[in-house]
Structure formats: structure tokens, C-alpha cells
Enzyme design. Structure first.
Site, PDB file in Angstrom:
ATOM      1  N   ARG A 133       0.842  -1.192   0.000  1.00 18.43           N
ATOM      2  CA  ARG A 133       0.000   0.000   0.000  1.00 18.43           C
ATOM      3  C   ARG A 133       0.877   1.242   0.000  1.00 18.43           C
ATOM      4  O   ARG A 133       1.852   1.324   0.738  1.00 18.43           O
ATOM      5  CB  ARG A 133      -0.926   0.016   1.223  1.00 18.43           C
ATOM      6  CG  ARG A 133      -1.939  -1.121   1.191  1.00 18.43           C
ATOM      7  CD  ARG A 133      -2.900  -1.088   2.336  1.00 18.43           C
ATOM      8  NE  ARG A 133      -3.753  -2.270   2.325  1.00 18.43           N
ATOM      9  CZ  ARG A 133      -4.614  -2.601   3.266  1.00 18.43           C
ATOM     10  NH1 ARG A 133      -4.755  -1.807   4.325  1.00 18.43           N
ATOM     11  NH2 ARG A 133      -5.342  -3.698   3.183  1.00 18.43           N
ATOM     12  N   ARG A 138       2.329   1.044  10.180  1.00 22.78           N
ATOM     13  CA  ARG A 138       1.845   1.450   8.857  1.00 22.78           C
ATOM     14  C   ARG A 138       2.980   1.330   7.853  1.00 22.78           C
ATOM     15  O   ARG A 138       3.796   2.230   7.700  1.00 22.78           O
ATOM     16  CB  ARG A 138       1.310   2.889   8.921  1.00 22.78           C
ATOM     17  CG  ARG A 138       0.332   3.234   7.817  1.00 22.78           C
ATOM     18  CD  ARG A 138      -0.225   4.626   8.022  1.00 22.78           C
ATOM     19  NE  ARG A 138      -1.009   4.744   9.238  1.00 22.78           N
ATOM     20  CZ  ARG A 138      -2.309   4.434   9.338  1.00 22.78           C
ATOM     21  NH1 ARG A 138      -2.952   3.985   8.280  1.00 22.78           N
ATOM     22  NH2 ARG A 138      -2.943   4.570  10.484  1.00 22.78           N
ATOM     23  N   GLU A 177      -6.275  -1.177  15.496  1.00 24.96           N
ATOM     24  CA  GLU A 177      -6.907  -2.114  14.559  1.00 24.96           C
ATOM     25  C   GLU A 177      -5.948  -3.219  14.129  1.00 24.96           C
ATOM     26  O   GLU A 177      -4.793  -2.959  13.786  1.00 24.96           O
ATOM     27  CB  GLU A 177      -7.403  -1.374  13.316  1.00 24.96           C
ATOM     28  CG  GLU A 177      -8.043  -2.279  12.279  1.00 24.96           C
ATOM     29  CD  GLU A 177      -8.236  -1.606  10.932  1.00 24.96           C
ATOM     30  OE1 GLU A 177      -8.361  -2.322   9.927  1.00 24.96           O
ATOM     31  OE2 GLU A 177      -8.222  -0.352  10.883  1.00 24.96           O
ATOM     32  N   SER A 208     -10.273  -6.179  10.086  1.00 27.48           N
ATOM     33  CA  SER A 208     -11.493  -5.503   9.666  1.00 27.48           C
ATOM     34  C   SER A 208     -12.304  -6.497   8.848  1.00 27.48           C
ATOM     35  O   SER A 208     -11.827  -6.988   7.823  1.00 27.48           O
ATOM     36  CB  SER A 208     -11.144  -4.262   8.828  1.00 27.48           C
ATOM     37  OG  SER A 208     -12.287  -3.491   8.565  1.00 27.48           O
ATOM     38  N   ARG A 215       0.926  -6.658  12.439  1.00 29.10           N
ATOM     39  CA  ARG A 215       0.338  -6.074  13.652  1.00 29.10           C
ATOM     40  C   ARG A 215       0.189  -7.119  14.748  1.00 29.10           C
ATOM     41  O   ARG A 215       0.253  -6.785  15.939  1.00 29.10           O
ATOM     42  CB  ARG A 215      -0.996  -5.405  13.319  1.00 29.10           C
ATOM     43  CG  ARG A 215      -0.802  -4.182  12.434  1.00 29.10           C
ATOM     44  CD  ARG A 215      -1.979  -3.256  12.427  1.00 29.10           C
ATOM     45  NE  ARG A 215      -1.700  -2.063  11.624  1.00 29.10           N
ATOM     46  CZ  ARG A 215      -2.491  -0.998  11.548  1.00 29.10           C
ATOM     47  NH1 ARG A 215      -3.621  -0.974  12.248  1.00 29.10           N
ATOM     48  NH2 ARG A 215      -2.160   0.042  10.802  1.00 29.10           N
TER      49      ARG A 215
END
Length: 431
Positions: free
Chosen positions: A262, A277, A349, A352, A391
Site C-alpha cells: 500500500r 503502517r 486495529e 477488519s 500487527r
């Protein structure tokens, strides 16, 4: 993508759904374009019918010696042919403009999704586990990893720039163990089919799941016009694009452990330290294709699968239902799972899980048909992280840290770590 017939029948409901997303009304503009397109189609059908009729009359006029009439009819046929070409081009232009508008509009939230403008409107569903009570000041994962000599950001910058990391020794093995553990949970306990897919895809695949055209800046594109996948949702969901599935074969459940990429175009200044991130990260993805009436139950089941990973790792977490202003582009309802990070002193988070209704199926022309039925319908698609491996590594490091800077290995992961019970400096540890 949306059903134009449904918008024509209830434009106010469509605009109300967009308003919950904080967007302006679109039904009027969409229907105006659609009306023009349908008018052109009607005119073209009328012109084609007249052309066919005139063509038949030419032969009759010639056989009966009416040459002037035959020539007039031939001229009319020529004019109609030219007009049909113009109508076809205009109709295609309107269809393209209509598709472009539809492809840029996000999915509509379910009526009972919480209302809110941003993450502050999200609603806590449940909290599981208790954050560890450490008798020392907890460190963040990057402090632990760098002190252990097993997490190297400086050399990653030298290789690739910011938002990359090099993992070594026991931490590299721990990340690999997490991915393998997650796959085993999802395939053995929840019946997902382990799948290996490409990480390079064509534009159509990203269009089908909703990353294109709106989020092109968030993706990495190659010089060969391939895209690096931001998640295996793209490949797993598109496996059956353009197909008609037998409903007896549903649900179809797939899982994959892939590298994800990403650009993080909108993340300037956010989470610049550490692995939270990254431009490249590993993730185990879950995707389901189900009959429409089964999608809500499947959503709960998928969320349970992701939660099971955290429960077996004994990581404290909470489940949040996202409000309509915080949901992703393709979702109708989303549950976020947030894991506790002692180093940050807050939940972050880690998964999801979203139900997308028939939104993605329409975009990728995926249909299903019940046995004995002639008509087809669009299935529902769901996707979720099961979970983000990087994560999860962060969560294990921070929740299992020790006062001496070492990290205990969760019991569930020890079979994947050759029995290693904790990680100490320079990759050492104990069995």
C-alpha cells in the site's frame, strides 16, 4: 456498482444512503444520464426497424420496376445506417459516463449501521481479555526489536526508503510462525480453503473489489500495467469474476497468506515509527461468497474466525462496529477488531471484517443460480483480515515483553518455533 432499476424505483432511498456517507445526492444525475441513454436506445431500435423494413421494400420496388422509389429507399437506408452509427457512439459515450459515475460511488450502509462522521462514532460491541498489568514501563515494539538486534529500520531505509523493515532471527521466525498458525486455524477450524494467488493483478481485479478507480493513488503500479495487491481480498474475491456459480456450491470460503502493498498516500505524518503502517506487510485474508440470505450469519462467523486467532494467542482486544462515516468504500457493515498495545497504551486495529452485499459481485459480474432455476442473481461477498500478521507480531511483542527486554513466546506459537519459549538479545532464547 448499483442496480439502476432500484435507483429509478426509489431515488430518495439511494440519496439518503449517500447522505449517511457524507456525500451529495447522485440519483438525479444518474437517472438523467440513464434516461438519455435509454432514449438513444429506443431511437436506435426504431431506426433499425425502419432500416430493415426499407431494405425489404427496395427489392420489391425493383422487381416491380419502381426505380425512383428504389433509389429513394436506398438513400433512406444509407441515411439510417449513418444515423445508427452516430446513435451507437452517443449511447456508448453515455454508458461510459454512467459507468464512471457508478464506479466512483461507495456502497450504501445497512439501515441499522451506527450513524457518525468518523471513528468517534464507532460503537464498541465487546471487550475480550484484560490488558496485562506490567510492573515496569512497557516499551513499544520498535524499541524492543531494535534493542534485541532483530528489527532494523535503518537498513530497510537504505534498501527501500521509509515505511519498510528488516526482521532477523527469532523475530523473523515469529512472524512466519504467526502466518502459519493463522492459516491452520482458518483451514482446520473454520473450513476456509488455503489458496495461493498472484500478488500482481490487472486493473479489472482492483475495479471489481472497489480499489479502482477512486483509490489509484493508494496502490503501487508496475511499468507493465500490473498492480501490486493491497490485500488478498482482491485476488480471492475475483477468483470467480464473470462466472455463474451453482448455489449448491455456496458458501465458498478462501484464505491466503500474502505480502500486501500500500502506498499509504494519505498517511503522511501518521505512525512514522515502527511497523504499524508499512508499504509492505504480510496478512492472512478471509473471503466468503455466499447466498444473499446467508451473508449476515457469515459476517458473524468470519469475525469469530478472526477473534479466535487473538483468543488463542491470549491477546486482549475489543470489537467495534464502524459507523457509516468510517466504513470502507465497498462495505455495507464492518466490524473492526482492535488489539491492546501496552507500549502505546491503547487499542489499535488488527482486523477488519466487512460484508459487501452484492456491490462487488455486480462490479465483477459474478452471479449464482439455484438448481432448476433459469434466473440468476448476485451473491454476496465478504472479506476480513484473519489477521494482519505484522500487527499481530507487534501485539505479541508488546503484550509478552519482559522487564529484561526479552519477549515470551505465546504457548500457541511454540510448536511453530521449534519449542522456543522466549526471545532474548541477538536472536537467542530458551527452549
Amino acid at each position: 456498482m448499483f442496480d439502476l432499476k432500484a435507483i429509478r424505483e426509489n431515488p430518495d432511498a439511494f440519496d439518503a444512503g449517500l447522505a449517511r456517507r457524507g456525500l451529495e445526492a447522485e440519483a438525479g444525475s444518474l437517472l438523467a444520464l440513464d434516461e438519455k441513454r435509454r432514449a438513444l436506445q429506443t431511437e436506435a431500435q426504431t431506426a433499425q426497424a425502419r432500416r430493415n423494413e426499407a431494405s425489404k421494400q427496395i427489392g420489391l420496388a425493383k422487381r416491380e420496376g419502381r426505380e425512383d422509389e428504389a433509389r429513394a429507399l436506398m438513400a433512406e437506408v444509407g441515411d439510417l445506417k449513418a444515423r445508427l452509427a452516430v446513435l451507437e457512439e452517443e449511447e456508448q459515450d453515455l454508458a461510459s459516463a454512467l459507468d464512471a459515475m457508478l464506479l466512483a460511488i461507495p456502497n450504501l450502509p445497512y439501515d441499522d449501521v451506527p450513524a457518525g462522521e468518523d471513528e468517534n462514532g464507532n460503537v464498541e460491541c465487546r471487550t475480550v481479555g484484560t490488558p496485562p498489568q506490567l510492573d515496569f514501563a512497557p516499551k513499544e515494539h520498535f524499541e524492543l526489536g531494535e534493542a534485541l538486534g532483530l528489527m532494523d529500520f535503518e537498513r530497510a531505509v537504505k534498501l527501500s526508503g521509509s515505511r519498510f523493515v528488516v526482521l532477523k532471527g527469532a523475530l523473523a521466525r515469529l512472524e512466519r510462525a504467526l502466518g502459519q498458525f493463522m492459516l491452520d486455524v482458518h483451514t482446520t477450524d473454520f473450513g476456509y480453503e488455503e489458496t495461493v494467488t498472484p500478488t500482481l493483478v490487472r486493473s479489472d481485479a482492483l475495479l471489481g473489489t472497489g480499489q479502482l478507480p477512486k483509490f489509484a493513488d493508494d496502490q503501487f503500479r508496475t511499468t507493465t500495467d500490473h498492480w501490486l495487491i493491497p490485500t488478498a481480498e482482491v485476488t480471492l474475491t475475483n477468483l470467480h469474476a464473470g462466472e455463474i456459480l451453482d448455489e449448491a456450491e455456496l458458501p465458498k470460503r478462501s484464505t491466503a497468506l500474502t505480502q500486501c502493498f500500500r502506498a499509504e498516500a494519505g498517511a503522511a505524518g501518521r505512525d512514522t515509527r515502527g511497523m504499524i503502517r508499512q508499504h509492505q506487510f504480510a496478512k492472512v485474508e478471509l473471503v466468503s461468497v455466499v447466498a444473499p440470505e446467508d451473508s449476515d450469519a457469515e459476517h458473524q462467523r468470519m469475525t469469530e474466525a478472526a477473534e479466535t486467532v487473538l483468543k488463542r494467542l491470549d491477546l486482549p482486544y475489543r470489537v467495534m462496529e464502524l459507523c457509516d462515516g468510517d466504513m470502507g468504500f465497498s462495505a455495507r457493515r464492518t466490524f473492526d477488531i482492535e488489539v491492546w498495545l501496552p507500549g502505546q497504551g491503547r487499542y489499535r486495529e488488527i482486523s477488519s471484517c466487512s460484508v459487501c452485499g452484492d456491490f462487488q459481485a455486480r462490479r465483477m459480474k459474478l452471479r449464482c443460480r439455484a438448481k432448476g432455476e433459469k434466473k440468476t442473481r448476485f451473491p454476496h461477498t465478504l472479506n476480513g483480515s484473519g489477521v494482519a500478521v505484522g500487527r499481530a507480531l507487534i501485539a505479541v511483542m508488546e503484550n509478552y515483553q519482559r522487564a529484561d527486554g526479552g519477549i515470551d513466546v505465546p504457548v500457541a506459537l511454540r510448536p511453530y518455533m521449534a519449542g522456543l519459549t522466549h526471545i532474548s538479545g541477538n536472536g537467542g532464547g530458551e527452549n
